[in-house]
Design a protein around this motif. Sequence first.
Motif, PDB file in Angstrom:
ATOM      1  N   GLN A 146     -12.454 -28.274 -58.795  1.00 53.57           N
ATOM      2  CA  GLN A 146     -12.572 -29.065 -57.954  1.00 53.57           C
ATOM      3  C   GLN A 146     -12.202 -30.411 -57.998  1.00 53.57           C
ATOM      4  OE1 GLN A 146     -14.987 -26.065 -58.298  1.00 53.57           O
ATOM      5  NE2 GLN A 146     -13.461 -25.633 -56.782  1.00 53.57           N
ATOM      6  N   PHE A 147     -12.974 -30.993 -59.371  1.00 48.44           N
ATOM      7  CA  PHE A 147     -12.465 -32.116 -59.655  1.00 48.44           C
ATOM      8  C   PHE A 147     -11.137 -32.782 -59.726  1.00 48.44           C
ATOM      9  CE2 PHE A 147     -16.831 -31.929 -62.409  1.00 48.44           C
ATOM     10  CZ  PHE A 147     -17.388 -32.007 -61.413  1.00 48.44           C
ATOM     11  N   ASN A 148     -10.520 -31.684 -60.327  1.00 44.51           N
ATOM     12  CA  ASN A 148      -8.914 -31.795 -60.179  1.00 44.51           C
ATOM     13  C   ASN A 148      -8.156 -32.202 -58.959  1.00 44.51           C
ATOM     14  OD1 ASN A 148      -8.795 -31.822 -63.278  1.00 44.51           O
ATOM     15  ND2 ASN A 148      -8.214 -29.703 -63.270  1.00 44.51           N
ATOM     16  N   GLN A 149      -8.768 -31.196 -58.191  1.00 40.43           N
ATOM     17  CA  GLN A 149      -7.789 -31.269 -56.845  1.00 40.43           C
ATOM     18  C   GLN A 149      -8.505 -32.155 -55.728  1.00 40.43           C
ATOM     19  OE1 GLN A 149      -7.034 -27.534 -55.190  1.00 40.43           O
ATOM     20  NE2 GLN A 149      -6.266 -27.933 -52.931  1.00 40.43           N
ATOM     21  N   LEU A 150      -9.692 -32.098 -55.669  1.00 45.83           N
ATOM     22  CA  LEU A 150     -10.427 -32.828 -54.502  1.00 45.83           C
ATOM     23  C   LEU A 150     -10.303 -34.590 -54.923  1.00 45.83           C
ATOM     24  CD1 LEU A 150     -13.646 -30.686 -54.106  1.00 45.83           C
ATOM     25  CD2 LEU A 150     -11.583 -31.185 -52.439  1.00 45.83           C
ATOM     26  N   SER A 151     -10.170 -34.865 -56.264  1.00 47.20           N
ATOM     27  CA  SER A 151     -10.120 -36.143 -56.581  1.00 47.20           C
ATOM     28  C   SER A 151      -8.603 -36.579 -56.309  1.00 47.20           C
ATOM     29  CB  SER A 151     -10.140 -36.524 -58.286  1.00 47.20           C
ATOM     30  OG  SER A 151     -11.711 -35.995 -58.363  1.00 47.20           O
ATOM     31  N   GLN A 152      -7.651 -35.771 -56.379  1.00 44.93           N
ATOM     32  CA  GLN A 152      -6.270 -36.190 -56.012  1.00 44.93           C
ATOM     33  C   GLN A 152      -6.135 -36.300 -54.645  1.00 44.93           C
ATOM     34  OE1 GLN A 152      -3.246 -33.413 -57.593  1.00 44.93           O
ATOM     35  NE2 GLN A 152      -4.231 -33.354 -59.699  1.00 44.93           N
ATOM     36  N   MET A 153      -7.022 -35.628 -53.820  1.00 47.45           N
ATOM     37  CA  MET A 153      -7.076 -35.497 -52.317  1.00 47.45           C
ATOM     38  C   MET A 153      -7.864 -37.010 -51.825  1.00 47.45           C
ATOM     39  SD  MET A 153      -7.971 -31.706 -51.616  1.00 47.45           S
ATOM     40  CE  MET A 153      -8.066 -31.772 -49.942  1.00 47.45           C
ATOM     41  N   GLY A 154      -8.231 -37.701 -52.732  1.00 46.82           N
ATOM     42  CA  GLY A 154      -9.130 -39.007 -52.263  1.00 46.82           C
ATOM     43  C   GLY A 154     -10.378 -38.901 -52.478  1.00 46.82           C
ATOM     44  N   TYR A 155     -11.138 -37.875 -52.755  1.00 46.70           N
ATOM     45  CA  TYR A 155     -12.578 -38.002 -53.131  1.00 46.70           C
ATOM     46  C   TYR A 155     -13.094 -38.268 -54.199  1.00 46.70           C
ATOM     47  CZ  TYR A 155     -12.102 -35.076 -48.596  1.00 46.70           C
ATOM     48  OH  TYR A 155     -11.577 -34.505 -47.613  1.00 46.70           O
ATOM     49  N   ARG A 156     -14.275 -38.882 -54.251  1.00 45.48           N
ATOM     50  CA  ARG A 156     -15.005 -39.407 -55.215  1.00 45.48           C
ATOM     51  C   ARG A 156     -15.921 -38.164 -55.669  1.00 45.48           C
ATOM     52  NH1 ARG A 156     -19.607 -44.067 -55.785  1.00 45.48           N
ATOM     53  NH2 ARG A 156     -19.952 -43.732 -58.233  1.00 45.48           N
ATOM     54  N   CYS A 157     -15.636 -37.577 -57.100  1.00 44.98           N
ATOM     55  CA  CYS A 157     -16.345 -36.352 -57.561  1.00 44.98           C
ATOM     56  C   CYS A 157     -17.442 -36.769 -58.434  1.00 44.98           C
ATOM     57  CB  CYS A 157     -15.485 -35.423 -57.776  1.00 44.98           C
ATOM     58  SG  CYS A 157     -14.253 -34.636 -56.686  1.00 44.98           S
ATOM     59  N   ILE A 158     -18.736 -36.323 -58.178  1.00 48.05           N
ATOM     60  CA  ILE A 158     -19.779 -36.781 -59.154  1.00 48.05           C
ATOM     61  C   ILE A 158     -20.394 -35.278 -59.535  1.00 48.05           C
ATOM     62  CG2 ILE A 158     -21.906 -37.958 -59.683  1.00 48.05           C
ATOM     63  CD1 ILE A 158     -21.240 -39.741 -57.369  1.00 48.05           C
ATOM     64  N   GLY A 159     -20.501 -35.204 -60.667  1.00 52.71           N
ATOM     65  CA  GLY A 159     -20.846 -33.767 -61.488  1.00 52.71           C
ATOM     66  C   GLY A 159     -22.185 -34.245 -62.046  1.00 52.71           C
ATOM     67  N   MET A 160     -23.262 -33.706 -61.909  1.00 51.85           N
ATOM     68  CA  MET A 160     -24.638 -34.019 -62.659  1.00 51.85           C
ATOM     69  C   MET A 160     -25.112 -32.864 -63.418  1.00 51.85           C
ATOM     70  SD  MET A 160     -27.623 -34.598 -59.901  1.00 51.85           S
ATOM     71  CE  MET A 160     -29.026 -34.135 -61.238  1.00 51.85           C
ATOM     72  N   ASP A 161     -25.410 -32.849 -64.827  1.00 47.85           N
ATOM     73  CA  ASP A 161     -26.073 -31.856 -65.379  1.00 47.85           C
ATOM     74  C   ASP A 161     -27.420 -31.816 -65.032  1.00 47.85           C
ATOM     75  OD1 ASP A 161     -23.626 -31.215 -66.694  1.00 47.85           O
ATOM     76  OD2 ASP A 161     -23.778 -31.919 -68.514  1.00 47.85           O
ATOM     77  N   LEU A 162     -27.818 -30.760 -64.681  1.00 52.79           N
ATOM     78  CA  LEU A 162     -29.463 -30.530 -64.489  1.00 52.79           C
ATOM     79  C   LEU A 162     -30.158 -30.570 -65.976  1.00 52.79           C
ATOM     80  CD1 LEU A 162     -29.614 -27.656 -62.035  1.00 52.79           C
ATOM     81  CD2 LEU A 162     -29.903 -30.238 -61.590  1.00 52.79           C
TER      82      LEU A 162
END
Length: 270
Positions: A42-58
């Motif tokens: 998701q990070f690879n594709q959605l970032s290229q589509m213009g989205y800011r992708c934030i992932g947090m480790d619980l």
Amino acid sequence: MGYYVRVESDVHIYVEDINRMSQKTILFIHGWPANHKMFEYQFNQLSQMGYRCIGMDLRGFGQSDKPWEGYDYDRLADDVRSVIGALKLQNITLAGHSTGGAVAVRYVARHRGYGVSKLALLAAAAPSLIQRPYFPYGLKTEDVKQIIQDTYHDRPNMLQGFGNMFFFQHITEPFSDWFFQLGLQAASWSTAKVANTWLYEEKLFQDMGEIQIPTLILHGIHDKVCHFPLAEAQKQEIKNAKLVPFEYSGHGLFWDERDKFNQELAKFIG
């Protein structure tokens, strides 16, 4: 960019923040027992589509601190609140997979959706991961107890078995090894304690009724962990919810049908 957010005096949560300049933000909450890296596709594709992708480790997983306590949904949702506050996030999409989806539901209900304008439930463990007298669609209690026992006695073997039931599409041995390593990065006690909350504490029927924001439900019909009837219950109980079945996916729909997954998520966010 990766950094840590302090959520308690001695507990720090790891955050990976990609494409920070974008105004369209998705905060991903991973499922048990993995970490934010499960959303690589998701990070690879959605970032290229213009989205800011934030992932947090619980807490207890990935690169976050691993305290002995704090693995109920309330505390995990409070950690999400700390991250959203520290990053000053507004009008974001909160996207949670499996247990992360359950935490997302609890967050929206407990914190009144602070900073969140849309919710995405991805094979979410809601309203209950296990079977109950009034909800017969989840995992059997004895199976979850076996997972906990196996975690304490042979965690690598437990993780390998769990990974074998995770995906519907064929995965290569290197991919299987990579996914296995995500689970090993967690602490054994956090792995067991989150599983223990499924049994005795956590059900989300009331929480789902309090959700008022637009909600997208993505769920694989071959899911062996969070069975598809859970998605149907989410659709029934959450107002303004849309359910999209994934016909060729199991629990790992974020990889099984990753192109469809990313497209549906992007279409939902706009």
